[in-house]
Design a protein around this motif. Sequence first.
Motif, PDB file in Angstrom:
ATOM      1  N   LEU A 178      31.349 -33.341  -6.410  1.00 44.10           N
ATOM      2  CA  LEU A 178      31.726 -32.687  -5.155  1.00 44.10           C
ATOM      3  C   LEU A 178      32.624 -31.484  -5.416  1.00 44.10           C
ATOM      4  CD1 LEU A 178      32.415 -35.794  -2.878  1.00 44.10           C
ATOM      5  CD2 LEU A 178      30.451 -34.255  -2.791  1.00 44.10           C
ATOM      6  N   GLU A 179      33.514 -31.627  -6.415  1.00 45.12           N
ATOM      7  CA  GLU A 179      34.404 -30.507  -6.741  1.00 45.12           C
ATOM      8  C   GLU A 179      33.613 -29.327  -7.284  1.00 45.12           C
ATOM      9  OE1 GLU A 179      38.288 -29.567  -9.610  1.00 45.12           O
ATOM     10  OE2 GLU A 179      37.383 -31.574  -9.545  1.00 45.12           O
ATOM     11  N   GLU A 180      32.655 -29.622  -8.183  1.00 48.89           N
ATOM     12  CA  GLU A 180      31.819 -28.545  -8.713  1.00 48.89           C
ATOM     13  C   GLU A 180      31.010 -27.896  -7.594  1.00 48.89           C
ATOM     14  OE1 GLU A 180      31.786 -27.244 -11.639  1.00 48.89           O
ATOM     15  OE2 GLU A 180      33.256 -28.631 -12.491  1.00 48.89           O
ATOM     16  N   THR A 181      30.461 -28.736  -6.702  1.00 50.45           N
ATOM     17  CA  THR A 181      29.719 -28.186  -5.566  1.00 50.45           C
ATOM     18  C   THR A 181      30.618 -27.331  -4.687  1.00 50.45           C
ATOM     19  OG1 THR A 181      28.266 -30.129  -5.581  1.00 50.45           O
ATOM     20  CG2 THR A 181      28.264 -28.770  -3.592  1.00 50.45           C
ATOM     21  N   TYR A 182      31.835 -27.829  -4.462  1.00 54.71           N
ATOM     22  CA  TYR A 182      32.788 -27.066  -3.642  1.00 54.71           C
ATOM     23  C   TYR A 182      33.130 -25.735  -4.306  1.00 54.71           C
ATOM     24  CZ  TYR A 182      37.277 -25.774  -1.591  1.00 54.71           C
ATOM     25  OH  TYR A 182      38.299 -25.091  -1.016  1.00 54.71           O
ATOM     26  N   ASN A 183      33.379 -25.781  -5.627  1.00 51.39           N
ATOM     27  CA  ASN A 183      33.700 -24.535  -6.338  1.00 51.39           C
ATOM     28  C   ASN A 183      32.532 -23.564  -6.295  1.00 51.39           C
ATOM     29  OD1 ASN A 183      36.256 -25.480  -6.998  1.00 51.39           O
ATOM     30  ND2 ASN A 183      35.572 -26.387  -8.924  1.00 51.39           N
ATOM     31  N   ASP A 184      31.304 -24.094  -6.458  1.00 52.73           N
ATOM     32  CA  ASP A 184      30.130 -23.219  -6.357  1.00 52.73           C
ATOM     33  C   ASP A 184      30.023 -22.599  -4.967  1.00 52.73           C
ATOM     34  OD1 ASP A 184      29.478 -23.767  -8.968  1.00 52.73           O
ATOM     35  OD2 ASP A 184      28.049 -25.352  -8.481  1.00 52.73           O
ATOM     36  N   ARG A 185      30.256 -23.426  -3.951  1.00 53.12           N
ATOM     37  CA  ARG A 185      30.191 -22.901  -2.581  1.00 53.12           C
ATOM     38  C   ARG A 185      31.284 -21.847  -2.350  1.00 53.12           C
ATOM     39  NH1 ARG A 185      27.317 -26.716   0.510  1.00 53.12           N
ATOM     40  NH2 ARG A 185      25.537 -27.316  -0.786  1.00 53.12           N
ATOM     41  N   VAL A 186      32.478 -22.108  -2.914  1.00 53.40           N
ATOM     42  CA  VAL A 186      33.566 -21.138  -2.749  1.00 53.40           C
ATOM     43  C   VAL A 186      33.217 -19.831  -3.448  1.00 53.40           C
ATOM     44  CG1 VAL A 186      35.969 -20.648  -3.373  1.00 53.40           C
ATOM     45  CG2 VAL A 186      35.364 -22.857  -2.413  1.00 53.40           C
ATOM     46  N   ARG A 187      32.671 -19.934  -4.683  1.00 55.99           N
ATOM     47  CA  ARG A 187      32.276 -18.712  -5.393  1.00 55.99           C
ATOM     48  C   ARG A 187      31.181 -17.975  -4.627  1.00 55.99           C
ATOM     49  NH1 ARG A 187      33.150 -22.002 -10.055  1.00 55.99           N
ATOM     50  NH2 ARG A 187      30.978 -22.709  -9.994  1.00 55.99           N
ATOM     51  N   THR A 188      30.213 -18.732  -4.111  1.00 59.20           N
ATOM     52  CA  THR A 188      29.157 -18.101  -3.321  1.00 59.20           C
ATOM     53  C   THR A 188      29.727 -17.458  -2.069  1.00 59.20           C
ATOM     54  OG1 THR A 188      27.570 -19.752  -4.132  1.00 59.20           O
ATOM     55  CG2 THR A 188      26.953 -18.502  -2.165  1.00 59.20           C
ATOM     56  N   LEU A 189      30.655 -18.175  -1.412  1.00 59.98           N
ATOM     57  CA  LEU A 189      31.269 -17.626  -0.202  1.00 59.98           C
ATOM     58  C   LEU A 189      32.062 -16.361  -0.510  1.00 59.98           C
ATOM     59  CD1 LEU A 189      31.919 -17.886   2.804  1.00 59.98           C
ATOM     60  CD2 LEU A 189      33.827 -19.382   2.193  1.00 59.98           C
ATOM     61  N   LEU A 195      30.173  -8.990  -0.505  1.00 62.22           N
ATOM     62  CA  LEU A 195      29.001  -8.231  -0.054  1.00 62.22           C
ATOM     63  C   LEU A 195      29.152  -7.824   1.401  1.00 62.22           C
ATOM     64  CD1 LEU A 195      26.109 -10.299  -1.715  1.00 62.22           C
ATOM     65  CD2 LEU A 195      27.017  -8.085  -2.450  1.00 62.22           C
ATOM     66  N   LEU A 196      29.728  -8.718   2.217  1.00 56.56           N
ATOM     67  CA  LEU A 196      29.935  -8.383   3.622  1.00 56.56           C
ATOM     68  C   LEU A 196      30.902  -7.213   3.774  1.00 56.56           C
ATOM     69  CD1 LEU A 196      29.482  -9.036   6.601  1.00 56.56           C
ATOM     70  CD2 LEU A 196      31.348 -10.701   6.451  1.00 56.56           C
ATOM     71  N   GLU A 197      31.985  -7.212   2.973  1.00 49.66           N
ATOM     72  CA  GLU A 197      32.929  -6.099   3.039  1.00 49.66           C
ATOM     73  C   GLU A 197      32.273  -4.802   2.599  1.00 49.66           C
ATOM     74  OE1 GLU A 197      35.885  -6.097   4.302  1.00 49.66           O
ATOM     75  OE2 GLU A 197      35.795  -8.241   4.792  1.00 49.66           O
ATOM     76  N   GLU A 198      31.471  -4.886   1.523  1.00 47.77           N
ATOM     77  CA  GLU A 198      30.758  -3.680   1.072  1.00 47.77           C
ATOM     78  C   GLU A 198      29.771  -3.215   2.134  1.00 47.77           C
ATOM     79  OE1 GLU A 198      28.959  -4.724  -2.597  1.00 47.77           O
ATOM     80  OE2 GLU A 198      30.851  -4.731  -3.738  1.00 47.77           O
ATOM     81  N   LYS A 200      30.031  -3.742   5.359  1.00 48.03           N
ATOM     82  CA  LYS A 200      30.796  -3.169   6.459  1.00 48.03           C
ATOM     83  C   LYS A 200      31.251  -1.756   6.130  1.00 48.03           C
ATOM     84  CE  LYS A 200      32.611  -7.428   8.542  1.00 48.03           C
ATOM     85  NZ  LYS A 200      33.842  -8.216   8.833  1.00 48.03           N
ATOM     86  N   ALA A 201      31.695  -1.567   4.851  1.00 48.82           N
ATOM     87  CA  ALA A 201      32.117  -0.219   4.452  1.00 48.82           C
ATOM     88  C   ALA A 201      30.948   0.761   4.507  1.00 48.82           C
ATOM     89  CB  ALA A 201      32.710  -0.266   3.044  1.00 48.82           C
ATOM     90  N   LYS A 202      29.766   0.316   4.025  1.00 42.95           N
ATOM     91  CA  LYS A 202      28.597   1.185   4.086  1.00 42.95           C
ATOM     92  C   LYS A 202      28.175   1.446   5.528  1.00 42.95           C
ATOM     93  CE  LYS A 202      26.719  -0.055  -0.436  1.00 42.95           C
ATOM     94  NZ  LYS A 202      25.568  -0.651  -1.183  1.00 42.95           N
ATOM     95  N   LEU A 203      28.258   0.397   6.365  1.00 38.89           N
ATOM     96  CA  LEU A 203      27.924   0.575   7.776  1.00 38.89           C
ATOM     97  C   LEU A 203      28.878   1.559   8.445  1.00 38.89           C
ATOM     98  CD1 LEU A 203      26.330  -0.208  10.307  1.00 38.89           C
ATOM     99  CD2 LEU A 203      27.891  -2.151  10.591  1.00 38.89           C
ATOM    100  N   LYS A 204      30.163   1.436   8.118  1.00 41.13           N
ATOM    101  CA  LYS A 204      31.141   2.364   8.692  1.00 41.13           C
ATOM    102  C   LYS A 204      30.875   3.788   8.221  1.00 41.13           C
ATOM    103  CE  LYS A 204      36.077   2.515   9.685  1.00 41.13           C
ATOM    104  NZ  LYS A 204      37.400   1.888   9.410  1.00 41.13           N
ATOM    105  N   LEU A 205      30.475   3.934   6.939  1.00 43.83           N
ATOM    106  CA  LEU A 205      30.146   5.267   6.425  1.00 43.83           C
ATOM    107  C   LEU A 205      28.912   5.818   7.119  1.00 43.83           C
ATOM    108  CD1 LEU A 205      30.620   7.554   4.406  1.00 43.83           C
ATOM    109  CD2 LEU A 205      29.267   6.245   2.734  1.00 43.83           C
ATOM    110  N   ARG A 206      27.908   4.941   7.313  1.00 42.52           N
ATOM    111  CA  ARG A 206      26.697   5.403   7.999  1.00 42.52           C
ATOM    112  C   ARG A 206      27.011   5.774   9.451  1.00 42.52           C
ATOM    113  NH1 ARG A 206      25.833   5.745   3.579  1.00 42.52           N
ATOM    114  NH2 ARG A 206      24.143   4.914   2.309  1.00 42.52           N
ATOM    115  N   GLU A 207      27.858   4.977  10.103  1.00 44.82           N
ATOM    116  CA  GLU A 207      28.251   5.323  11.468  1.00 44.82           C
ATOM    117  C   GLU A 207      29.004   6.647  11.494  1.00 44.82           C
ATOM    118  OE1 GLU A 207      30.523   2.035  12.794  1.00 44.82           O
ATOM    119  OE2 GLU A 207      28.779   0.777  13.287  1.00 44.82           O
TER     120      GLU A 207
END
Length: 296
Positions: A178-189, A195-198, A200-207
Amino acid sequence: MHTSGKVLAFLVVLVALAASVFTAKLVQVRNSWTAKSVASKNKFIELAPKVAALEAQIDSLKNELFRSRELWGILPITSQTDVAKPDGTVQVGFGSDAGLRDKLLMHGFEISQDGTSIYRGSFLPVEIQNAGATLKPNWRATPEEVGTWQAGNWRWRNLVPPGYSENFDKQLTSILKLEETYNDRVRTLNGQKKLLEEAKAKLKLREAELVGGEELPKTESVDPEFRDGLVAATAAAEEDRNNTLLAIDELRRNVRSVQADIEQILSDNIELTKRLPQAGAKSPLSVKKNDSSVSK
């Protein structure tokens, strides 16, 4: 009647009286024993389940005694135990004087205030003294798990039944998974957040490229669409186009007006030419040439 006969008759009467008395007592004794026998039988029936329960308890105690002697190793050692967080290292109040030696696996049970015990796992000695020792967990203890340990009296044994360690190992394996799964999920998150921040930055630049914004350079050497945004640049281009169309329309109107004036002058010249005195007959071609020279 003869005297001996009278004596015998008297004796017979006495014996009969004694027999009746003894018979009554015999019946009373028999009834008493019968009542006692029935009471004993009922009591036996009543106590039979209790006897069976006590026998089962005796067997259980015998089995527990066997497990205590054969499966739990040496006699339990109850000692003050201090917990070092978050790594889970513990300080105990016994050492070589209690038979503790290097690489001897010890199993710790935390004793709660209500007297119950909680199995905390197996520990290995890292430092042994005469009346004290330092033990470390024989597994990867998490800070969250160590955070639940309380300092106090712990019970220590060098051996536990296989079921304890097997269940503990299963639970530990499950926790680690469960800990390994949690760590994997945290790394994925975290990756998704990055990626979401990037994005958003690209979206803001495009806007900003569309409607303008602080993200765009403000130098004059950059084209307007990259400095003020495509919408503003398009609006400015449309304004320039509209102004150009208005200017072209104005020029077209001026050209038409000048053309009309020229045609009017040509017409007036032709009329004036016709009024001039004629020196001789001229061809229409010469008249047109003269008209052209006059118009010039």
